[in-house]
Design a protein around this motif. Structure first.
Motif, short mmCIF file in Angstrom:
data_model
loop_
_atom_site.label_atom_id
_atom_site.label_comp_id
_atom_site.label_asym_id
_atom_site.label_seq_id
_atom_site.Cartn_x
_atom_site.Cartn_y
_atom_site.Cartn_z
N LYS B 227 9.21 6.48 -4.64
CA LYS B 227 7.92 5.94 -5.10
C LYS B 227 7.99 5.54 -6.57
CE LYS B 227 3.33 5.45 -5.17
NZ LYS B 227 2.91 4.06 -4.93
N SER B 228 8.46 6.44 -7.41
CA SER B 228 8.45 6.10 -8.85
C SER B 228 9.43 4.97 -9.13
CB SER B 228 8.75 7.32 -9.71
OG SER B 228 10.04 7.82 -9.45
N ASP B 231 7.79 1.75 -7.83
CA ASP B 231 6.66 1.37 -8.70
C ASP B 231 7.16 0.61 -9.93
OD1 ASP B 231 4.85 2.43 -6.98
OD2 ASP B 231 4.38 4.21 -8.18
N ASP B 257 4.34 5.57 1.53
CA ASP B 257 4.28 6.25 0.22
C ASP B 257 5.55 6.04 -0.60
OD1 ASP B 257 1.92 7.27 1.17
OD2 ASP B 257 2.82 9.17 1.83
N SER B 258 6.59 5.45 0.02
CA SER B 258 7.85 5.24 -0.71
C SER B 258 7.74 4.11 -1.71
CB SER B 258 8.98 4.92 0.27
OG SER B 258 8.78 3.62 0.81
N GLY B 259 6.68 3.32 -1.62
CA GLY B 259 6.50 2.20 -2.53
C GLY B 259 7.29 0.97 -2.12
#
Lengths: 223, 348
Positions: B227-228, B231, B257-259
């Motif tokens: 995710k980060s 992002d 949610d993994s982006g």
């Protein structure tokens, strides 16, 4: 009677502590087995291995995954280290030698290591070639050790195709050798097609497959 | 619509003109097909780029990958010894961080991750090759580059078996190593994105496989870092493509949610189930068996499998046709072509 109860208690402790990956508890129970003069062979098979069987079941049901199983395996080895020197060589047990390794280009060896553990426990002479093993090495090692069984593992779609040549090469030198293959991308069909004698379903089932392999080999020896 | 636009439209979970059809990675296959080697191309970005361009003239994947198969080589910039071999992708010989002390030493020695990567000859080659590929075919095709996900790269740094055990025993240490890995992956991509060389990232989180770790561990150790990472990539306005191996059926809900914009699923996941569960939230890709069908099947088998995948997941767009994992080196061009052209010919 008290003695039998105590033995049962220790076997249960060994089994449950393997399942709970509680290494200290395994060590404690294994030491008690030795100190109190119980049979080490029984402790390994009815205690440690029973625990690992249960772990295999939990794995099948996706309750446990690889990290949990690795820790259970560590606990089993801790117990085995203590018990093994006290096992008397029994006549009629499985004896045999096995060569195993992960094929060239592939370094994924967790499945292979778990299979190795079961062969260790079952009392095989295990010649572990490790990972990223060149084809000739399998052939050489089989001839050198006169092993009855060769186990090939591959975890990648990009490396598994190398198994076909290794199987042909080993069979060419020594048609009597049994070859089993395993790893996520391998299938029973492929094992047949490539001339292997057995197949281990996938990484998830490494433990169960190992038990089956040991059993299959027992059957072979009894034929 | 150009091939590139078809893929990017699907990534946005919209309906392109036709089904986008791609391979995943293909580095080992490409080396064998062209007679090149991984170490042989180091320092030769022009040759590396021409190889990618030439191979795609044959197989016409809508998305191409520069540097596929070099994923482990990123660690060379941080003291890793890389083993090259005649068959298969290069590997890291020994782990780099296995204790708090190792971690401390690593941080002291390599405070500037971006700078270390920029000094490495392999990374330089990939960066330059990506820029050349972009100039040559980037107008038509979606140019990308491959890397491991943070969890998988960290597992290489840590040693897979040990990290799996330490996830329970030393969660903080494991997380610190994944954080470093996430930075390495990010700074591998950032210069290529800023230079306009690639328009999508392609992360494979192979060690976060549904066959290896539980959904609980996947959520705890893989998803937050994906995710980060994604992002940060999104902030650069770049496409985001993710592949995770194994049976991830139980983890499907975490995928959005993994982006990532698109999740490429392993053959072990039922595409219809995935489409129903998360199809409204992200693009889905997959998932023909690379060995059983693409390698061992006939061209007709490949076409059939492609149509089956399309039937399960292509409705309303947000779908990319691709194999369930990387392809074996012995797959024929005929089979790849039969497979991908089936996707290309499927109009919405």
């Amino acid at each position: 009677m008290a003695n039998a109860e105590r033995e049962k208690e220790l076997l249960e402790a060994l089994k449950q502590s393997v399942i709970d990956y509680d290494e200290d508890a395994v060590v404690e129970a294994a030491k008690a087995v030795v100190e109190e003069g119980f049979d080490a062979y029984t402790a390994v098979f009815d205690g440690l291995v029973e625990g690992m069987n249960e772990v295999g079941r939990m794995y099948e049901e996706q309750e446990y995954f690889v990290p949990e199983m690795l820790m259970c395996a560590d606990s089993l080895y801790a117990g085995l280290d203590i018990l093994k020197p006290h096992i008397e060589q029994k006549a009629g047990g499985i004896k045999g030698a096995v060569v195993m390794g992960v094929v060239q280009g592939d370094v994924h060896d967790i499945g292979k290591n778990i299979v190795k553990m079961m062969f260790d426990v079952a009392g095989f002479d295990v010649h572990d070639l490790g990972r990223d093993v060149p084809m000739e090495k399998f052939v050489e090692e089989q001839l050198k050790t006169d092993s009855e069984l060769v186990l090939l593992s591959a975890m990648m779609t990009t490396t598994m195709v190398g198994m076909k040549d290794i199987i042909a090469k080993i069979k060419e030198k020594n048609p009597k050798v049994k070859i089993m293959i395993g790893g996520a991308p391998v299938s029973e069909d492929l094992a047949d097609k490539w001339g292997a004698d057995g197949f281990a379903k996938d990484a998830n089932n490494a433990l169960k497959d190992a038990l089956n392999m040991v059993k299959a080999l027992k059957d072979l020896q009894q034929q | 619509m150009k091939p590139k636009e078809c893929v990017l439209t699907a990534f946005e979970n919209k309906v392109p003109e036709r089904v986008p059809a791609i391979i995943y990675g293909g580095g080992v296959w490409t080396m064998k097909h062209t007679g090149n080697t991984f170490d042989g191309l180091i320092g030769k970005p022009q040759e590396m780029a021409e190889m990618v361009v030439k191979v795609n003239e044959e197989i016409k994947s809508d998305m191409v990958y520069v540097g596929s198969g070099y994923n482990n080589v990123q660690l060379q910039a941080f003291g890793g010894t890389i083993k090259y071999r005649p068959v298969g992708a290069p590997d890291l010989e020994e782990p780099l961080i296995q204790s708090e002390d190792d971690l401390e030493r690593f941080r002291e020695k390599y405070p500037d991750i971006k700078g270390e990567l920029a000094k490495d000859p392999v990374i330089q080659t990939i960066w330059e090759a990506a820029s050349i590929v972009q100039q040559k075919i980037g107008d038509e095709y979606l140019v990308s580059a491959t890397a491991w996900g943070p969890f998988s790269l960290a597992a290489q740094m840590y040693g897979v078996e040990k990290m799996m055990q330490d996830m329970f025993k030393k969660g903080d240490l494991v997380n610190s190593v994944i954080e470093i890995a996430a930075d390495i992956v990010y700074y591998f991509y950032e210069p290529m994105i800023k230079a306009g060389s690639i328009q999508a990232t392609a992360i494979a989180d192979a060690t976060a496989s549904g066959d290896l770790i539980s959904p609980r561990m996947f959520k705890k150790f893989a998803v937050p870092w994906l995710k980060s990472f994604h992002d940060r990539i999104e902030a650069l306005g770049c496409g985001r493509f993710l592949h995770i191996c194994g049976d991830t059926t139980k983890s499907l809900d975490f995928m959005p949610d993994s982006g990532a914009q698109c999740i490429a699923l392993d053959m072990k996941v039922d595409l219809a189930v995935a489409k129903e569960k998360i199809g409204d939230r992200m693009c889905i890709g997959g998932n023909t068996p690379p060995v059983f069908v693409l390698n061992n099947g006939t061209a007709e088998d490949c076409r059939k499998s492609a149509l089956e995948c399309i039937g399960k997941a292509a409705a309303n767009g947000g779908y990319v046709l691709l194999p369930g994992c990387d392809i074996p080196p012995s797959v024929t061009v005929e089979n790849i072509d039969a497979y991908l052209s089936t996707g290309r010919n499927y109009k919405y």
